[in-house]
Design an enzyme around this catalytic site. Structure first.
Site, PDB file in Angstrom:
ATOM      1  N   ARG A 146       9.897  -1.301  -4.771  1.00  0.00           N
ATOM      2  CA  ARG A 146       9.538   0.063  -4.369  1.00  0.00           C
ATOM      3  C   ARG A 146       9.621   0.299  -2.855  1.00  0.00           C
ATOM      4  O   ARG A 146       9.361   1.383  -2.380  1.00  0.00           O
ATOM      5  CB  ARG A 146       8.129   0.398  -4.893  1.00  0.00           C
ATOM      6  CG  ARG A 146       8.113   0.694  -6.373  1.00  0.00           C
ATOM      7  CD  ARG A 146       6.712   0.715  -6.934  1.00  0.00           C
ATOM      8  NE  ARG A 146       6.139  -0.625  -7.016  1.00  0.00           N
ATOM      9  CZ  ARG A 146       4.848  -0.868  -7.221  1.00  0.00           C
ATOM     10  NH1 ARG A 146       3.991   0.119  -7.295  1.00  0.00           N
ATOM     11  NH2 ARG A 146       4.417  -2.114  -7.298  1.00  0.00           N
ATOM     12  N   GLY A 196      -5.776  -4.802 -11.736  1.00  0.00           N
ATOM     13  CA  GLY A 196      -6.462  -5.503 -12.804  1.00  0.00           C
ATOM     14  C   GLY A 196      -7.960  -5.235 -12.684  1.00  0.00           C
ATOM     15  O   GLY A 196      -8.491  -5.123 -11.578  1.00  0.00           O
ATOM     16  N   ASN A 219       3.003  -1.930  -1.458  1.00  0.00           N
ATOM     17  CA  ASN A 219       4.055  -1.886  -2.473  1.00  0.00           C
ATOM     18  C   ASN A 219       5.167  -0.920  -2.105  1.00  0.00           C
ATOM     19  O   ASN A 219       6.263  -1.004  -2.613  1.00  0.00           O
ATOM     20  CB  ASN A 219       3.471  -1.495  -3.834  1.00  0.00           C
ATOM     21  CG  ASN A 219       2.478  -2.533  -4.318  1.00  0.00           C
ATOM     22  OD1 ASN A 219       2.805  -3.717  -4.416  1.00  0.00           O
ATOM     23  ND2 ASN A 219       1.259  -2.118  -4.572  1.00  0.00           N
ATOM     24  N   LYS A 241      16.189  -4.380  37.635  1.00  0.00           N
ATOM     25  CA  LYS A 241      16.372  -5.545  36.769  1.00  0.00           C
ATOM     26  C   LYS A 241      16.419  -6.807  37.608  1.00  0.00           C
ATOM     27  O   LYS A 241      17.102  -6.828  38.635  1.00  0.00           O
ATOM     28  CB  LYS A 241      17.670  -5.406  35.975  1.00  0.00           C
ATOM     29  CG  LYS A 241      17.895  -6.531  34.997  1.00  0.00           C
ATOM     30  CD  LYS A 241      19.360  -6.901  34.836  1.00  0.00           C
ATOM     31  CE  LYS A 241      19.874  -7.726  35.991  1.00  0.00           C
ATOM     32  NZ  LYS A 241      21.226  -8.258  35.804  1.00  0.00           N
ATOM     33  N   ASN A 269      12.783   1.228  52.460  1.00  0.00           N
ATOM     34  CA  ASN A 269      12.951   2.515  51.789  1.00  0.00           C
ATOM     35  C   ASN A 269      14.338   2.579  51.187  1.00  0.00           C
ATOM     36  O   ASN A 269      15.345   2.446  51.890  1.00  0.00           O
ATOM     37  CB  ASN A 269      12.768   3.662  52.781  1.00  0.00           C
ATOM     38  CG  ASN A 269      12.788   5.001  52.048  1.00  0.00           C
ATOM     39  OD1 ASN A 269      11.779   5.442  51.527  1.00  0.00           O
ATOM     40  ND2 ASN A 269      13.962   5.603  51.966  1.00  0.00           N
ATOM     41  N   ALA A 292      23.445   7.420  55.055  1.00  0.00           N
ATOM     42  CA  ALA A 292      23.671   7.949  53.705  1.00  0.00           C
ATOM     43  C   ALA A 292      25.142   7.860  53.328  1.00  0.00           C
ATOM     44  O   ALA A 292      26.023   8.011  54.163  1.00  0.00           O
ATOM     45  CB  ALA A 292      23.199   9.393  53.623  1.00  0.00           C
TER      46      ALA A 292
HETATM   47  C1  UD1 Z   1      -1.805  -8.426  -9.300  1.00  0.00           C
HETATM   48  C2  UD1 Z   1      -2.928  -8.871 -10.241  1.00  0.00           C
HETATM   49  C3  UD1 Z   1      -3.912  -7.723 -10.447  1.00  0.00           C
HETATM   50  C4  UD1 Z   1      -4.463  -7.290  -9.108  1.00  0.00           C
HETATM   51  C5  UD1 Z   1      -3.329  -6.938  -8.145  1.00  0.00           C
HETATM   52  C6  UD1 Z   1      -3.901  -6.737  -6.762  1.00  0.00           C
HETATM   53  C7  UD1 Z   1      -1.881 -10.441 -11.791  1.00  0.00           C
HETATM   54  C8  UD1 Z   1      -1.355 -10.644 -13.153  1.00  0.00           C
HETATM   55  N1  UD1 Z   1      -2.340  -9.241 -11.504  1.00  0.00           N
HETATM   56  O1  UD1 Z   1      -1.112  -7.384  -9.965  1.00  0.00           O
HETATM   57  O2  UD1 Z   1      -4.990  -8.141 -11.266  1.00  0.00           O
HETATM   58  O3  UD1 Z   1      -5.317  -6.183  -9.280  1.00  0.00           O
HETATM   59  O4  UD1 Z   1      -2.375  -7.998  -8.062  1.00  0.00           O
HETATM   60  O5  UD1 Z   1      -2.922  -6.248  -5.894  1.00  0.00           O
HETATM   61  O6  UD1 Z   1      -1.925 -11.363 -11.029  1.00  0.00           O
HETATM   62  N2  UD1 Z   1       4.325 -12.557  -6.995  1.00  0.00           N
HETATM   63  C9  UD1 Z   1       5.124 -13.674  -6.968  1.00  0.00           C
HETATM   64  N3  UD1 Z   1       5.850 -14.001  -8.067  1.00  0.00           N
HETATM   65  C10 UD1 Z   1       5.786 -13.288  -9.220  1.00  0.00           C
HETATM   66  C11 UD1 Z   1       4.966 -12.130  -9.237  1.00  0.00           C
HETATM   67  C12 UD1 Z   1       4.242 -11.800  -8.129  1.00  0.00           C
HETATM   68  O7  UD1 Z   1       5.207 -14.359  -5.941  1.00  0.00           O
HETATM   69  O8  UD1 Z   1       6.462 -13.670 -10.172  1.00  0.00           O
HETATM   70  C13 UD1 Z   1       3.534 -12.220  -5.781  1.00  0.00           C
HETATM   71  C14 UD1 Z   1       3.989 -10.921  -5.152  1.00  0.00           C
HETATM   72  O9  UD1 Z   1       4.930 -11.174  -4.133  1.00  0.00           O
HETATM   73  C15 UD1 Z   1       2.705 -10.372  -4.573  1.00  0.00           C
HETATM   74  C16 UD1 Z   1       1.624 -10.919  -5.509  1.00  0.00           C
HETATM   75  O10 UD1 Z   1       2.194 -12.015  -6.166  1.00  0.00           O
HETATM   76  O11 UD1 Z   1       2.448 -10.869  -3.284  1.00  0.00           O
HETATM   77  C17 UD1 Z   1       1.152  -9.875  -6.488  1.00  0.00           C
HETATM   78  O12 UD1 Z   1       2.208  -9.487  -7.306  1.00  0.00           O
HETATM   79  P1  UD1 Z   1       2.329  -8.036  -7.917  1.00  0.00           P
HETATM   80  O13 UD1 Z   1       3.512  -7.977  -8.787  1.00  0.00           O
HETATM   81  O14 UD1 Z   1       2.211  -7.032  -6.840  1.00  0.00           O
HETATM   82  O15 UD1 Z   1       1.023  -8.019  -8.842  1.00  0.00           O
HETATM   83  P2  UD1 Z   1       0.310  -6.775  -9.472  1.00  0.00           P
HETATM   84  O16 UD1 Z   1       1.020  -6.367 -10.688  1.00  0.00           O
HETATM   85  O17 UD1 Z   1       0.073  -5.769  -8.415  1.00  0.00           O
HETATM   86 CA    CA Z   2       0.806  -5.502  -6.120  1.00  0.00          CA
END
Ligand code: UD1
Ligand code: CA
Length: 455
Positions: free
Chosen positions: A15, A136, A224, A348, A374, A420
């Site tokens: 996004r 969550g 996001n 510079k 000057n 000048a």
């Molecule tokens: C997650 C939580 C949710 C919480 C929210 C807070 C889970 C299942 N859910 O949801 O409960 O409220 O964050 O912002 O954990 N990432 C990886 N690999 C992956 C997926 C994610 O490295 O396969 C990393 C992302 O880069 C990010 C973080 O994990 O930094 C969270 O991932 P994101 O997909 O944003 O989780 P949410 O669905 O927002």
């Molecule tokens: Ca997130």
């Protein structure tokens, strides 16, 4: 601290609609991931791991520090799967703190509180939000004990009414992580391995789950999209502005300052609106910064005044100097005390001596300028022959008349006067007057041509 820290940063950041991996988008001039790394380091973890994936090489290259252990998650199968990729890098005998690469502003004190309150058990950082949509939810039993976390997409209508949300930041006890992660499945609305499912597992295994809360909700806000990034930028900038105000710095408007690095100020400093500071900037006491100045890696000595639209990069301004409006100091410009640099003057890699002045429209590059010199309007040091750079030396008490060119290498001796319009190709001796221009001819009674009448 005896602790593993894992930062999850493999998410794609769809996004953001950007070719730049999300972890590298800047907040206050610094990649999101760097904010999290710096906070993590304040806790002195025994192991510090980053799970990366999307934009992999660029992300790794941006952080060459050797205290980081990198775990590649080539397919984004969920937060639980992400943490599992880091497992081989961790010390199983230590608890593990999970942070998110896109939650940049969580504070050290908040994490320390989570660690303190959780002890040897499990800990969740949660917060109550008026608008919990998208997060969550923390499900509790009648006694208020945590039962588990349900993702919004899997939640029932009643669960969606819960306002306590999972920030994602959690502490996992030692010796259980491998088993808990191996026990995850992806039978849920998103077909992902949810890290959040370990909470119900902890409850089932009789491990206590504690909750701690951030001091302010913005600490746990995630990025996001660009709207959230811009909102967090303002929150962060306001924190920095507030800290300066509380130290006595006068800001014309705390909502109109941008600090992308570190700004330190002495007493009685005042800063007008619209200024951008980056890198390391030091403003000593009584410095006045006018509106819309851009200042990077600079030291501005006591009592100096920077007028509107001054641009400074890698330079030093001496005490009580006056610079701008519309002046440009480039890397290696060093003004001694009491110097005056006016509008449309570019300097510079040059030293300007005590009480010397270049007030209008000049270029001074690769020069050594003495005291009380000057430099007239339109003076140019011609330091570049198209291939190499050469030095200009202007000794103390020199007067360089307007519109003169000093073809380097060249030296103007102490006390010399350059008339000048001179083009100086050889050194000017001390105390001499050097004039190099065509003599003025006078043709009296000159008749200008007149336009012929149309036929
Ligand atoms: C997650 C939580 C949710 C919480 C929210 C807070 C889970 C299942 N859910 O949801 O409960 O409220 O964050 O912002 O954990 N990432 C990886 N690999 C992956 C997926 C994610 O490295 O396969 C990393 C992302 O880069 C990010 C973080 O994990 O930094 C969270 O991932 P994101 O997909 O944003 O989780 P949410 O669905 O927002
Ligand atoms: Ca997130």
């Amino acid at each position: 601290m005896s602790l593993n820290i894992v930062i999850l940063a493999a998410g794609q950041g769809k996004r953001m609609y950007s070719a730049c991996p999300k972890a590298l988008h800047p907040l206050a001039g610094k990649p999101l991931l760097q904010h999290v790394l710096e906070t993590a380091r304040q806790l002195h973890p025994a192991r510090l791991a980053v799970v990366y994936g999307h934009g992999g090489d660029a992300v790794r290259q941006a952080f060459p520090e050797d205290d980081i252990l990198w775990a590649l998650q080539s397919e984004q199968l969920g937060t639980g799967h992400a943490l599992a990729q880091a497992l081989p890098l961790l010390d199983a005998a230590l608890p593990t703190l999970v942070l998110y690469g896109d939650v940049p502003l969580v504070e050290q004190a908040t994490l320390e509180r989570l660690l303190r309150q959780s002890g040897e058990d499990m800990g969740l950082l949660t917060v109550n939000l008026d608008q919990p949509q998208g997060y969550g939810r923390v499900v509790r039993d009648e006694q208020g004990g945590v039962r588990g976390i349900v993702e919004e997409k899997d939640a029932s209508a009643t669960e969606r009414e819960i306002t306590e949300i999972n920030t994602g930041i959690m502490l996992l006890p030692k010796n259980v992580l491998g088993e808990w992660l191996a026990g995850l499945n992806n039978e849920n609305a998103q077909g992902e391995y949810y890290l959040t499912d370990v909470v119900a597992r902890a409850v089932a295994d009789g491990v206590r789950v504690h909750t701690a809360h951030p001091a302010a909700a913005w600490e746990v806000e995630g990025v996001n999209n660009k709207l959230q990034l811009a909102a967090l930028e303002r929150v962060y900038q306001y924190q920095l502005a507030e800290a300066l105000l509380l130290l006595g710095v006068h800001l014309a408007d705390p909502a109109r300052i941008d600090i992308r690095g570190r700004l330190t100020c002495g007493r009685e400093v005042s800063i007008d609106v619209g200024c951008v500071f980056s890198g390391e900037v030091r403003l000593e006491e009584d410095v006045e910064v006018g509106p819309y100045c851009v200042i990077r890696n600079a030291r501005i000595a006591a009592g100096a005044r920077l007028a509107a639209f001054t641009h400074i990069d890698g330079a030093q301004v001496g005490a009580n100097s006056v610079v701008g409006p519309y002046a440009r100091l480039r890397p290696g410009a060093e003004l001694a005390a009491g110097a005056h640099v006016g509008n449309f003057v570019e300097i510079k890699n040059s030293r300007i001596g005590v009480d010397s002045k270049a007030n209008h429209l000049a270029y001074i590059g690769d020069a050594e300028v003495g005291a009380r010199v000057n430099i007239g309007a339109g003076v140019i040091t011609c330091n570049y022959d198209g291939a190499n750079k050469f030095k200009t030396v202007i000794e103390d008490d020199v007067f360089v008349g307007s519109d003169s060119q000093l073809i380097a290498p060249v030296r103007v001796g102490k006390g010399a006067t350059i008339g000048a319009g001179a083009t100086l190709t050889r050194d000017a001796p001390a105390d001499a007057l050097v004039v190099s221009r065509a003599r003025q001819n006078v043709i009296a009674g000159w008749k200008r041509p007149v336009k012929k009448p149309a036929e």
